[in-house]
Structures are given as structure tokens and as C-alpha cells.
Design a protein around this motif. Structure first.
Motif, PDB file in Angstrom:
ATOM      1  N   ALA A  97      35.045  53.103  44.117  1.00  0.00           N
ATOM      2  CA  ALA A  97      36.180  53.763  44.414  1.00  0.00           C
ATOM      3  C   ALA A  97      37.433  53.136  45.062  1.00  0.00           C
ATOM      4  CB  ALA A  97      35.445  54.895  45.169  1.00  0.00           C
ATOM      5  N   ILE A  98      37.458  52.473  45.570  1.00  0.00           N
ATOM      6  CA  ILE A  98      38.651  51.617  46.069  1.00  0.00           C
ATOM      7  C   ILE A  98      39.182  50.676  45.214  1.00  0.00           C
ATOM      8  CG2 ILE A  98      39.894  49.951  48.382  1.00  0.00           C
ATOM      9  CD1 ILE A  98      37.683  51.264  50.151  1.00  0.00           C
ATOM     10  N   GLY A  99      38.137  50.249  44.973  1.00  0.00           N
ATOM     11  CA  GLY A  99      39.406  48.874  43.634  1.00  0.00           C
ATOM     12  C   GLY A  99      39.886  49.771  42.164  1.00  0.00           C
ATOM     13  N   TRP A 100      38.694  51.716  41.636  1.00  0.00           N
ATOM     14  CA  TRP A 100      39.497  51.822  40.897  1.00  0.00           C
ATOM     15  C   TRP A 100      40.574  52.814  41.307  1.00  0.00           C
ATOM     16  CZ3 TRP A 100      38.427  51.868  36.496  1.00  0.00           C
ATOM     17  CH2 TRP A 100      38.553  53.009  35.463  1.00  0.00           C
ATOM     18  N   LEU A 101      40.778  52.913  42.177  1.00  0.00           N
ATOM     19  CA  LEU A 101      42.052  53.419  42.917  1.00  0.00           C
ATOM     20  C   LEU A 101      43.072  52.816  42.753  1.00  0.00           C
ATOM     21  CD1 LEU A 101      40.892  56.996  45.775  1.00  0.00           C
ATOM     22  CD2 LEU A 101      41.638  57.159  43.219  1.00  0.00           C
ATOM     23  N   LEU A 102      43.060  51.587  43.434  1.00  0.00           N
ATOM     24  CA  LEU A 102      44.240  50.780  42.881  1.00  0.00           C
ATOM     25  C   LEU A 102      44.607  49.887  41.864  1.00  0.00           C
ATOM     26  CD1 LEU A 102      43.148  48.426  45.836  1.00  0.00           C
ATOM     27  CD2 LEU A 102      45.025  50.275  46.097  1.00  0.00           C
ATOM     28  N   LEU A 103      43.195  50.808  41.404  1.00  0.00           N
ATOM     29  CA  LEU A 103      43.883  49.490  39.337  1.00  0.00           C
ATOM     30  C   LEU A 103      44.982  50.476  39.551  1.00  0.00           C
ATOM     31  CD1 LEU A 103      42.931  47.963  37.256  1.00  0.00           C
ATOM     32  CD2 LEU A 103      41.112  49.933  36.807  1.00  0.00           C
ATOM     33  N   TRP A 104      44.657  52.083  39.359  1.00  0.00           N
ATOM     34  CA  TRP A 104      45.068  53.487  38.351  1.00  0.00           C
ATOM     35  C   TRP A 104      46.678  53.565  39.184  1.00  0.00           C
ATOM     36  CZ3 TRP A 104      45.033  53.742  33.516  1.00  0.00           C
ATOM     37  CH2 TRP A 104      42.928  53.426  33.633  1.00  0.00           C
ATOM     38  N   ASN A 105      47.039  52.484  40.039  1.00  0.00           N
ATOM     39  CA  ASN A 105      48.402  52.779  41.344  1.00  0.00           C
ATOM     40  C   ASN A 105      49.216  51.083  41.339  1.00  0.00           C
ATOM     41  OD1 ASN A 105      47.985  55.503  41.840  1.00  0.00           O
ATOM     42  ND2 ASN A 105      45.853  55.033  41.570  1.00  0.00           N
ATOM     43  N   PRO A 106      49.920  51.055  40.199  1.00  0.00           N
ATOM     44  CA  PRO A 106      50.207  49.563  41.116  1.00  0.00           C
ATOM     45  C   PRO A 106      51.495  50.163  41.372  1.00  0.00           C
ATOM     46  CG  PRO A 106      50.834  50.285  38.638  1.00  0.00           C
ATOM     47  CD  PRO A 106      50.072  51.384  38.643  1.00  0.00           C
ATOM     48  N   PRO A 107      51.902  49.441  42.724  1.00  0.00           N
ATOM     49  CA  PRO A 107      53.641  49.130  43.376  1.00  0.00           C
ATOM     50  C   PRO A 107      54.334  49.183  42.167  1.00  0.00           C
ATOM     51  CG  PRO A 107      52.202  48.411  44.597  1.00  0.00           C
ATOM     52  CD  PRO A 107      51.501  48.865  43.721  1.00  0.00           C
ATOM     53  N   ALA A 108      55.541  49.954  42.471  1.00  0.00           N
ATOM     54  CA  ALA A 108      57.138  48.822  41.615  1.00  0.00           C
ATOM     55  C   ALA A 108      56.841  47.984  41.644  1.00  0.00           C
ATOM     56  CB  ALA A 108      58.234  49.822  41.638  1.00  0.00           C
ATOM     57  N   GLY A 109      57.085  47.122  40.810  1.00  0.00           N
ATOM     58  CA  GLY A 109      57.648  45.855  41.046  1.00  0.00           C
ATOM     59  C   GLY A 109      57.970  44.784  38.891  1.00  0.00           C
ATOM     60  N   SER A 110      58.187  43.499  39.212  1.00  0.00           N
ATOM     61  CA  SER A 110      58.192  42.713  38.294  1.00  0.00           C
ATOM     62  C   SER A 110      56.883  42.747  37.397  1.00  0.00           C
ATOM     63  CB  SER A 110      58.770  42.073  39.108  1.00  0.00           C
ATOM     64  OG  SER A 110      57.326  41.146  39.463  1.00  0.00           O
ATOM     65  N   GLU A 111      57.189  42.724  36.661  1.00  0.00           N
ATOM     66  CA  GLU A 111      56.442  42.489  35.403  1.00  0.00           C
ATOM     67  C   GLU A 111      55.060  41.528  35.899  1.00  0.00           C
ATOM     68  OE1 GLU A 111      56.417  42.824  30.659  1.00  0.00           O
ATOM     69  OE2 GLU A 111      56.360  40.848  30.972  1.00  0.00           O
ATOM     70  N   ALA A 112      55.340  40.377  36.473  1.00  0.00           N
ATOM     71  CA  ALA A 112      55.522  39.375  36.584  1.00  0.00           C
ATOM     72  C   ALA A 112      53.552  39.810  37.829  1.00  0.00           C
ATOM     73  CB  ALA A 112      55.323  37.752  37.107  1.00  0.00           C
ATOM     74  N   PHE A 113      54.919  40.787  38.874  1.00  0.00           N
ATOM     75  CA  PHE A 113      53.248  41.205  39.979  1.00  0.00           C
ATOM     76  C   PHE A 113      52.478  42.555  39.538  1.00  0.00           C
ATOM     77  CE2 PHE A 113      53.554  44.584  43.107  1.00  0.00           C
ATOM     78  CZ  PHE A 113      52.948  43.914  43.955  1.00  0.00           C
ATOM     79  N   ARG A 114      52.705  43.601  38.540  1.00  0.00           N
ATOM     80  CA  ARG A 114      51.813  44.017  38.373  1.00  0.00           C
ATOM     81  C   ARG A 114      50.668  43.400  37.514  1.00  0.00           C
ATOM     82  NH1 ARG A 114      55.500  49.678  36.257  1.00  0.00           N
ATOM     83  NH2 ARG A 114      55.155  50.598  38.752  1.00  0.00           N
ATOM     84  N   LEU A 115      51.005  42.420  36.712  1.00  0.00           N
ATOM     85  CA  LEU A 115      50.135  41.841  36.028  1.00  0.00           C
ATOM     86  C   LEU A 115      49.165  41.058  37.130  1.00  0.00           C
ATOM     87  CD1 LEU A 115      52.173  40.130  33.224  1.00  0.00           C
ATOM     88  CD2 LEU A 115      50.192  41.725  32.769  1.00  0.00           C
TER      89      LEU A 115
END
Length: 484
Positions: A97-115
Motif C-alpha cells: 500500500a505504501i509503495g503503491w501510493l508513492l508510485l502514483w504521487n511523485p513530487p514536483a522536480g526535474s525529469e531525472a528526479f521523477r525518473l
């Protein structure tokens, strides 16, 4: 491990069968959201390059090659008052549950950060899912040794898996990703994906706990395999001896091809719906129900055919027929015999979608049932039951659906010129045709390879029954006995 143990040959009660099958709702929900929506979310909604997204998910898949076998080995060697499998099943719920919610809610940032965020959270989710699904699947050969009962139980797992996945797809298309004034195409609405993540997380946790609790009473009937302290080298030697099994290797190779095809289809599905067919909101709402009709048909057909013919031969035939029907809509498009994209009459394709789903799911059911039969073949050779190892390999192949499949899909999109944000209404027809052609060629090559591999599976019902008789005789001579 030592001692020869043979589980009871029996038909499971309806309550246990339903509880056991219901656990695959968790993987179905994860797989549908991961495979169908993750690429388009990170690509078209967040604006990341499709090729890079696919590459990152592929990198996460590499770690799975190490994680899944380790979960299988550790599960096989776990000793507790809750048996070998259930401690893993219970413990997996919260991390998923924790990992799943984090996967679909990436913080704002550069493309490299989000990747980077995508990579880390994908590894967390996939590892946590392994901790449930590998031990859960390993219960199939432990619950019963009956050749046909295993197919029946596996059919329930696939039925519930598809029900879980399609319920998420239906929720997405019918409620959360529908057209709104600020998002005329609901597939590009980020808030819809955030809400979808919450709903699927709740569903996955519920499925895991219901399945674990519903099968908890079976723990006393499961094989209580003896163990001994071993060095890491000895464990690795046993692991290699176990997987050096022709039946296992045939199923793994067939699965890599078949499940990668499924992964490519999942990842490109929304692109085909949006660009090739331009399905409207009403058509999208009916699509999950159409696919579930196909999965329901497989639930009925696969066990019956498995009882009346050879599982390997039937699986091969299902793949060939399923591929022909899966390709038919695209051939019809090139032949200009379909209504124009966006026309409601395009729904004439839905019966074809249902039939191809029924045929392909039937092949997966029979393949999974054959993997359960490999356990006793290995036990006869090695004297050990390594259900966790075999189903870790099987589950790793299934996760190729959302790893290798997405990577290939991202590459196809890049080669077709659809790797960046593009409006379906203005997408050049030539690019869409290139997308479809590359998909057809790759799908056909992988499907025919899978069908051929099933023809190389080394045993059937007669060999399985003879092997059970031999193991039972050896057990009566002094090995531990499991009673019902």
C-alpha cells in the motif's frame, strides 16, 4: 531440506477455493494499473519521454531477477507456527500500500528526479508484491496433488485476478478518468490517477488479508518439510539443481514470450483506444465488461479442456487461436472494412476482443497448472519440495508483463514517433499505422515462440499420476506423512 512429503490429493472446499482465488485480486489490480496506465501517466500526463520511462521500468525488472528467487527460497525455508507461506502473505500488505501510493504521487522536480522516483517506488512495489504473490502461488501444489483440481483452483485465481484488474479499469474509464471541462480527454487528468491509486491500494490490501485469513485454517494440512542448516553455497547449489528442470525451463521460456506480449498489449492499450480506435467515454465504460466476459469464458473452458485432453497441447492451441483473433481488428483496419475511428460502430470489435481474451487467458491458466505439476517431478528427482522457487520463477515471468512489456512498448512508441505528448485528434495517420505494424510483427513472433515451447513440455497426466504413486510409496516407507 530432507524427507519426502506428498500433500493430500483432494478437492478443496468452496470457501477455501474462493478465499485462495480472491488473493489474486491484489495482483490483478496492481497489474492492470501498472501495465495499462503507468506508461501513459508518466509519459502523457507528467510529460516524461516514453523511451526513458520504459527503460527505467526495465531497470527495475533487472532487480526482480534477484528478488523473486530469494523470496521463493526464503519462503520454502521459513518455519513458523503459521507455516511457510502465511507469514509472508500477512507481512506484505502494508508495504504494498505504501509503495503503491508513492508510485502514483511523485513530487514536483526535474525529469531525472521523477525518473529516479519511478525507479525506486517501482522496485518497492514489485518487491512487496513478490512477498505476497510468490508464497501465495506456491500454495497451489501444496493444497492438493490432484491433476484436474489444480487446474480448477488456478482458474479461480485467474478469474479473480481479471476481476480485480478489470474493476480498476472500469473505475478508471467509468468514473475517475472521464471527460471534464478542464480535461476533455480524461486519460490526461492527473487527479484521476491519484484517486485511482488510493482505490487500488485499498482493494489490494483487502484482497491480501481476506486470502490469508481465508486459507489460514489450511496451514495444518500443508507439508511440514524438515530443514537443516546450510551454507550459502549449499543453498545456491540446491537452487541450481532445482531450476535445472526441463519442464520448468520450457514453461519459463513460453511464459517470457506470452507474458511479454500481454505486457506490450497492456501498455499500448490506451494508445490504441485513443489513437487507432478513438473510443468515446461510453465505449470505454463497456470495454472492461467485454474483457471480463472473455475471462469468465476461460474460467469455464480451460478446466474442462484440461480434463479431456493434454494440457500442453491445449495451451498451444489456445495461443495460436488467441493470436489470430487478437490480430484480426488491426488487419481489418488496414483492409479498410471498419467504420472510421471515433464512430460508435467501432464497437463491432468488442466480440473479437472478448474471444481473444478467452483464448489467451485459457492458455495462461493451463500454463500455471502445469507449473504446479512440475513440483512433484522435481521432488521425484531431488527429494525436495521447492514450490516457492518454481513459482518465484513463474511470477518473475508474469512481472515481465509490466516491465519488459512496458520497455518494449516505450521503444515502439519512440520508433513510431509517438514518444512525446500528442493530441489524438491531430496525430498523423502514418505514425499510427507504424505503431500498429511494429506491434503486429513483435506480437506474432513472441506468440508463435510461446506456442512452440508448449509443444516441448515433457510430461502429461499419465506421467504425473505414476509419479504420485511412486512418491506415495516412498512416503509409506518412512517419510513424514501429511493427513487431511
Amino acid at each position: 531440506m530432507s524427507g519426502i512429503v506428498v500433500p493430500v490429493r483432494r478437492r478443496l472446499s468452496n470457501a477455501v477455493t474462493l478465499a485462495y482465488g480472491f488473493g489474486s485480486v491484489a495482483y490483478g489490480a496492481k497489474d492492470a494499473a501498472f501495465g495499462t496506465f503507468l506508461l501513459i501517466y508518466y509519459n502523457q500526463v507528467l510529460g516524461l519521454n516514453s523511451f526513458r520511462v520504459g527503460l527505467v521500468i526495465m531497470a527495475a525488472l533487472v532487480l526482480d531477477a534477484f528478488i523473486d528467487p530469494m523470496v521463493g527460497v526464503l519462503s520454502d525455508r521459513t518455519r513458523s507456527r503459521w507455516g511457510r507461506r502465511h507469514p509472508w502473505m500477512y507481512a506484505s500488505a502494508l508495504p504494498i500500500a505504501i509503495g503503491w501510493l508513492l508510485l502514483w504521487n511523485p513530487p514536483a522536480g526535474s525529469e531525472a528526479f521523477r525518473l529516479g522516483w519511478l525507479f525506486v517506488t517501482a522496485v518497492i512495489v514489485r518487491s512487496a508484491v513478490s512477498c505476497f504473490e510468490v508464497p501465495s502461488q506456491a500454495l497451489t501444489p501444496e493444497l492438493t496433488t490432484d491433476y484436474d483440481e489444480r487446474t480448477r483452483v488456478t482458474a479461480y485465481r485467474y478469474l479473480f485476478g481479471w476481476a480485480g484488474g478489470l474493476s480498476i479499469v472500469l473505475l478508471a474509464y467509468g468514473v475517475l478518468l472521464t471527460a471534464r471541462p478542464d480535461y476533455p480527454n480524461g486519460l490526461f487528468n492527473p487527479n484521476g490517477y491519484h484517486n485511482l491509486a488510493i482505490a487500488s491500494a485499498v482493494l489490494m490490501v483487502a484482497a491480501i488479508l481476506v486470502s490469508a485469513l481465508g486459507t489460514h485454517g489450511e496451514i495444518r494440512r500443508l507439508p511440514q518439510v524438515e530443514s537443516r542448516q546450510q551454507s550459502i553455497g549449499a543453498v545456491l547449489r540446491e537452487l541450481f539443481q532445482t531450476i535445472n528442470n526441463r519442464g520448468f525451463l520450457v514453461l519459463i521460456l513460453a511464459g517470457v514470450c506470452a507474458y511479454t506480449n500481454q505486457g506490450i498489449s497492456y501498455a499500448l492499450a490506451n494508445y490504441f483506444y485513443a489513437y487507432a480506435w478513438q473510443l468515446g467515454p461510453g465505449a470505454l465504460k463497456l470495454l472492461p465488461l467485454t474483457l471480463f466476459v472473455g475471462a469468465g469464458a476461460a474460467f469455464v473452458v480451460a478446466p474442462r479442456l484440461g480434463r479431456n485432453t493434454s494440457k500442453p497441447r491445449a495451451a498451444c492451441a489456445f495461443i495460436v487461436a488467441g493470436t489470430l483473433f487478437h490480430m484480426l481488428p488491426y488487419v481489418m483496419r488496414f483492409a479498410h472494412v471498419l467504420p472510421p475511428p471515433g464512430d460508435v460502430r467501432v464497437m463491432v470489435l468488442y466480440p473479437i476482443f472478448a474471444l481473444s481474451t478467452a483464448l489467451n487467458v485459457s492458455s495462461f491458466i493451463l500454463g500455471a497448472s502445469m507449473m504446479a505439476d512440475v513440483v512433484e517431478e522435481s521432488q521425484a528427482r531431488t527429494g525436495r519440495r521447492n514450490e516457492g522457487v518454481f513459482f518465484a520463477g513463474s511470477f518473475f515471468v508474469q512481472k515481465c508483463t509490466s516491465g519488459l512489456g512496458i520497455a518494449v512498448a516505450g521503444t515502439i512508441l519512440a520508433l513510431a514517433g509517438l514518444q512525446d505528448k500528442i493530441d489524438p485528434a491531430t496525430a498523423p495517420a502514418g505514425k499510427i499505422d507504424n505503431l500498429i505494424l511494429m506491434f503486429i510483427l513483435i506480437y506474432l513472433a513472441l506468440a508463435m515462440s510461446a506456442a512452440f515451447m508448449f509443444t516441448r513440455f515433457p510430461f502429461g497426466r499419465a506421467e504425473h499420476e505414476a509419479r504420485l504413486s511412486g512418491l506415495a510409496a516412498a512416503e509409506r516407507e518412512g517419510a513424514p506423512h501429511i493427513t487431511d
